[in-house]
Design an enzyme around this catalytic site. Sequence first.
Site, PDB file in Angstrom:
ATOM      1  N   HIS A  16       0.846  -1.187   0.000  1.00 28.10           N
ATOM      2  CA  HIS A  16       0.000   0.000   0.000  1.00 28.10           C
ATOM      3  C   HIS A  16       0.882   1.238   0.000  1.00 28.10           C
ATOM      4  O   HIS A  16       1.932   1.265   0.630  1.00 28.10           O
ATOM      5  CB  HIS A  16      -0.888   0.035   1.253  1.00 28.10           C
ATOM      6  CG  HIS A  16      -1.956  -0.992   1.258  1.00 28.10           C
ATOM      7  ND1 HIS A  16      -3.076  -0.907   0.464  1.00 28.10           N
ATOM      8  CD2 HIS A  16      -2.079  -2.149   1.960  1.00 28.10           C
ATOM      9  CE1 HIS A  16      -3.853  -1.958   0.680  1.00 28.10           C
ATOM     10  NE2 HIS A  16      -3.261  -2.731   1.584  1.00 28.10           N
ATOM     11  N   CYS A  28      -2.485   5.050  -4.589  1.00 26.43           N
ATOM     12  CA  CYS A  28      -3.047   3.711  -4.828  1.00 26.43           C
ATOM     13  C   CYS A  28      -4.139   3.756  -5.888  1.00 26.43           C
ATOM     14  O   CYS A  28      -4.213   2.876  -6.744  1.00 26.43           O
ATOM     15  CB  CYS A  28      -3.605   3.120  -3.533  1.00 26.43           C
ATOM     16  SG  CYS A  28      -2.340   2.405  -2.466  1.00 26.43           S
TER      17      CYS A  28
END
Length: 101
Positions: A16, A28
Amino acid sequence: MVHIDFYLDGFEINGHANYAQKGNDIVCAAISGICFGSINWFNKNDIIIFENNEKKAKLIFKVNLTKKNKLGISLIETQIKTICDSYNEFCKFKKYNKELE
């Protein structure tokens, strides 16, 4: 941090970005949008591996090496590298001159 590895015939993405809280992370979102939007461009018969594990934040994509597919991988790579160059604190980009194993 997102780790992005590009190969001649595909890519692998892990992790992430942690740019912002889930649902507000533009890094993201950009990476996901580029990858998933672009994957639809490939002929499904040319796709060798398509693994998406949201819980582990992992995506693996590999295609047959045709002229068209090389172009497609290259276009995705250019877009992803642009994101990584702009947000290098949140994603790491590596390019390998070999096929994804």
